[in-house]
Enzyme design. Sequence first.
Site, PDB file in Angstrom:
ATOM      1  N   GLY A  11       0.795  -1.225   0.000  1.00 37.15           N
ATOM      2  CA  GLY A  11       0.000   0.000   0.000  1.00 37.15           C
ATOM      3  C   GLY A  11       0.821   1.266   0.000  1.00 37.15           C
ATOM      4  N   ASP A  58      -3.644  -6.914  -4.712  1.00 39.69           N
ATOM      5  CA  ASP A  58      -4.797  -6.704  -3.849  1.00 39.69           C
ATOM      6  C   ASP A  58      -4.627  -7.671  -2.684  1.00 39.69           C
ATOM      7  OD1 ASP A  58      -7.224  -6.716  -2.540  1.00 39.69           O
ATOM      8  OD2 ASP A  58      -8.442  -6.729  -4.358  1.00 39.69           O
ATOM      9  N   ASN A  84       1.422  -2.426   5.530  1.00 37.38           N
ATOM     10  CA  ASN A  84       0.823  -1.105   5.693  1.00 37.38           C
ATOM     11  C   ASN A  84      -0.581  -1.005   5.104  1.00 37.38           C
ATOM     12  OD1 ASN A  84       0.848   2.015   5.839  1.00 37.38           O
ATOM     13  ND2 ASN A  84       0.651   1.607   3.647  1.00 37.38           N
ATOM     14  N   SER A 136      -2.415   0.220  14.994  1.00 36.65           N
ATOM     15  CA  SER A 136      -3.005   1.480  15.438  1.00 36.65           C
ATOM     16  C   SER A 136      -3.106   1.399  16.953  1.00 36.65           C
ATOM     17  CB  SER A 136      -4.404   1.633  14.830  1.00 36.65           C
ATOM     18  OG  SER A 136      -5.163   2.603  15.522  1.00 36.65           O
ATOM     19  N   TYR A 149     -13.001  -2.149  12.602  1.00 36.08           N
ATOM     20  CA  TYR A 149     -11.601  -1.719  12.540  1.00 36.08           C
ATOM     21  C   TYR A 149     -10.854  -2.237  13.760  1.00 36.08           C
ATOM     22  CZ  TYR A 149      -7.525   1.347  12.239  1.00 36.08           C
ATOM     23  OH  TYR A 149      -6.244   1.835  12.167  1.00 36.08           O
ATOM     24  N   ALA A 151     -11.727  -4.808  15.546  1.00 31.69           N
ATOM     25  CA  ALA A 151     -11.652  -6.268  15.430  1.00 31.69           C
ATOM     26  C   ALA A 151     -10.426  -6.669  14.623  1.00 31.69           C
ATOM     27  CB  ALA A 151     -12.919  -6.816  14.767  1.00 31.69           C
ATOM     28  N   LYS A 153      -7.637  -4.802  14.092  1.00 31.15           N
ATOM     29  CA  LYS A 153      -6.387  -4.380  14.725  1.00 31.15           C
ATOM     30  C   LYS A 153      -6.090  -5.176  16.005  1.00 31.15           C
ATOM     31  CE  LYS A 153      -5.276  -1.450  11.605  1.00 31.15           C
ATOM     32  NZ  LYS A 153      -4.183  -1.804  10.650  1.00 31.15           N
TER      33      LYS A 153
END
Length: 280
Positions: A11, A58, A84, A136, A149, A151, A153
């Site tokens: 990414g 992808d 990333n 994060s 999100y 879940a 991380k």
Amino acid sequence: MTSKKTWLITGVSSGFGYELTKQLLKKGDIVVGTVRKLDGVKDFTDQYPDTFFSKILDVTDTPSIHKVVNEVFTKFKIDVLVNNAGYGLFGAAEELSDEQVDRILNTDLVGSIQMIRSSLPHFREQKHGRIIQISSYGGQVAYPGNSMYHAAKFGIEGFVESVAQEVASFNIGVTIVEPGGARTEFRYGSAQVADELPAYDGNPAHDFKKMLDPANGLAPGDPARMAARIIESADKNPAPLRMVLGSEALKNTINTLEKRINDYKSQTDLAASTDFPTGE
């Protein structure tokens, strides 16, 4: 002076991936960057034809991950893998569609898992490697309106922490990066929002709308400074297992963990009440 490295980064067309690539190429490292569309990295291709190499990928396509990783390690001796690729999804759990749930888990969780699994045999054969997982502080701290999100991380952090212990004896270092809010496309461009249900009007699940609106103030994190700290971490031995970026993120993480520890400590008698009595 640090030695030159070759990096595989997912990414790289935006966000931390873009900033990492820009700084690494400027200092003379080699970057193999994955993107879904080549037009997002044309400036890197044009300016660094000998040190930047792009791969279409992808990360929700597991067979393609295995294929691309094997091709890259065949051509290059990769020193550092940076996972990333990812994005944010906002909305109450009930508001999310099945497709939205599947896609974010396949991107933010399963994609990273498969990138690591595909890279490990090559790192073991090389007898060295570094894995940097962009997570994060939302991998430790949960807010309403961010359930899937979190879940992803929380899940990737558990996976990576386990793998770090499995591969340490192979000279493979692992670091989980936990950035706070930063001024990247993640917050101000790529964030996806579920279709809202009137039942959640005024509910904390919709507080994220204030965060996503730049008129309410920009995120405190500087992507360039954060990327520089991530790059520096690749030279630290042993590899730091976790690295929090952002003073606000660190404060909120510590507060959350202290509350969690105190809650666990209050359950001492409850936990012991479920054991067999001593001697039985």
